[in-house]
Design an enzyme around this catalytic site. Structure first.
Site, short mmCIF file in Angstrom:
data_model
loop_
_atom_site.label_atom_id
_atom_site.label_comp_id
_atom_site.label_asym_id
_atom_site.label_seq_id
_atom_site.Cartn_x
_atom_site.Cartn_y
_atom_site.Cartn_z
N TYR A 1 106.99 -6.94 11.07
CA TYR A 1 107.65 -8.11 10.50
C TYR A 1 106.70 -8.92 9.62
O TYR A 1 105.57 -9.21 10.02
CB TYR A 1 108.19 -8.98 11.63
CG TYR A 1 109.25 -9.96 11.23
CD1 TYR A 1 110.09 -9.74 10.15
CD2 TYR A 1 109.44 -11.14 11.97
CE1 TYR A 1 111.08 -10.64 9.81
CE2 TYR A 1 110.43 -12.04 11.65
CZ TYR A 1 111.25 -11.79 10.56
OH TYR A 1 112.23 -12.69 10.22
N SER B 1 107.36 -2.07 16.16
CA SER B 1 107.83 -3.45 16.11
C SER B 1 109.03 -3.53 15.15
O SER B 1 110.01 -2.83 15.36
CB SER B 1 106.68 -4.39 15.72
OG SER B 1 107.05 -5.73 15.98
N ASP C 1 105.36 -6.57 27.44
CA ASP C 1 105.64 -7.08 26.11
C ASP C 1 106.42 -8.39 26.20
O ASP C 1 107.55 -8.40 26.68
CB ASP C 1 106.44 -6.04 25.33
CG ASP C 1 106.55 -6.34 23.84
OD1 ASP C 1 106.41 -7.51 23.46
OD2 ASP C 1 106.79 -5.38 23.08
N HIS D 1 102.81 -6.24 23.35
CA HIS D 1 103.33 -5.89 22.03
C HIS D 1 102.14 -5.53 21.15
O HIS D 1 101.58 -6.38 20.45
CB HIS D 1 104.11 -7.06 21.45
CG HIS D 1 104.99 -6.68 20.31
ND1 HIS D 1 106.17 -5.97 20.49
CD2 HIS D 1 104.88 -6.88 18.98
CE1 HIS D 1 106.74 -5.77 19.32
NE2 HIS D 1 105.97 -6.30 18.39
#
Length: 319
Positions: A92, A183, A273, A302
């Site tokens: 992201y 992700s 996570d 994560h």
């Protein structure tokens, strides 16, 4: 084992919390029709970065809404033709990364196409033009406009458009195209394979963009999901529209797309996570109906999962 989410036996049967809109299938069929009617007008431009064993290009194409989308294309010079290809999707707000991190895949005999998501850190164009907030983040982009204006709708379609281009390349075996990402990239890999069912294999690590309401209820609307909290604080502080908002987010919830996947799937999850909680990822994994395998990392958050990319190369090489 530390526990930040459900016990593993419950995760294996968890089906998700975020609602699926009643017209979800019609929504995506309409979107795909728009994508098919958009002339890609794709072109290759040689990169300044070159190595002796691969050709490196900038690939540009036109996506929905007329946005000009960019991807890096690395083509091995000495691979058999036609040969397999893999699409790479990034995290992201990042971009397609350096040329060098594609080279191991090229040496393994893959052509690599690495997308720059529109409006994030790379060269792809963001046409904008939605009503309402665009403050910090793409999950909420278009949330106050018609559902067809959700930005992730167009990003998902860009992944499928790129897959179609990859399958049309003369040097690529169109029956051996796979996807890879972590992700946001993991979520986009799943979405791409759902919207382009000819994708043969999927390798997705710690996928983002799954089960928004579960993330909210776990009080994890921070880090990558922070914009959900910002949206409510700035635009619906009394949560009058909460049910409506989460239902609208259901259009771009990867868990509702994955039952369309036909390719074999490898997914990795870290059980600690707190950015994309395990339950949100299991909500997607449990709905995949094709052959699938889950790599579980009990002590990982994560982050990059050790050995997963090596396994992904082996997994995708076996297409």
């Amino acid at each position: 084992m530390p526990l930040i989410d459900m016990p593993l036996d419950r995760l294996r049967n968890y089906e998700g919390r975020n609602p699926r809109p009643a017209d979800f299938d019609a929504y995506w069929e309409r979107a795909l029709q728009e994508m098919r009617e958009t002339d890609a007008q794709w072109e290759l431009v040689a990169s300044d970065f070159q190595v002796p064993y691969a050709d490196c290009y900038h690939l540009y194409f036109t996506g929905t809404g007329g946005a000009r989308i960019h991807a890096k294309y690395v083509r091995p010079k000495h691979a058999s033709e036609p040969h397999p290809a893999v699409l790479h999707f990034h995290g992201y707000s990042h971009y397609s990364g350096d040329w060098s991190d594609k080279l191991a895949w090229a040496l393994a005999g893959f052509s690599v196409l690495a997308l720059d998501c529109r409006g994030q850190g790379g060269l792809s164009e963001d046409k904008g033009g939605v009503k309402g907030t665009t403050h910090r983040g793409h999950i909420i982009r278009g949330l106050d406009d018609h559902p067809d204006r959700l930005l992730f709708r167009d990003i998902f379609l860009d992944t499928a458009k790129l897959a179609g281009i990859a399958m049309s390349l003369p040097e690529v075996d169109g029956d051996r195209v796979g996807v890879f990402g972590a992700s946001q990239g993991g979520g986009l890999a799943l979405a791409c394979a759902a919207l382009e069912p000819r994708i043969r294999r999927v390798a997705a690590s710690v996928p983002f963009l799954c089960d928004y309401k579960r993330v909210w209820e776990m009080d994890l609307a921070r880090d990558a999901y922070e914009e959900l909290r910002i949206y409510f604080r700035h635009h619906d502080p009394l949560h009058v529209r909460e049910d409506e908002i989460f239902e609208r987010l259901g259009y771009i919830d990867v868990q509702h797309l994955v039952d369309r996947i036909r390719g074999d799937t490898l997914m990795g999850v870290g059980l600690l996570d707190t950015v994309c909680p395990p339950s949100s990822q299991f909500a997607a994994y449990n709905k995949i109906r094709s052959d699938k395998k889950l790599a579980i990392y009990p002590d990982y958050v994560h982050e990059r999962l050790p050995g997963f990319e090596d396994e992904a190369i082996r997994f995708l090489a076996d297409m």
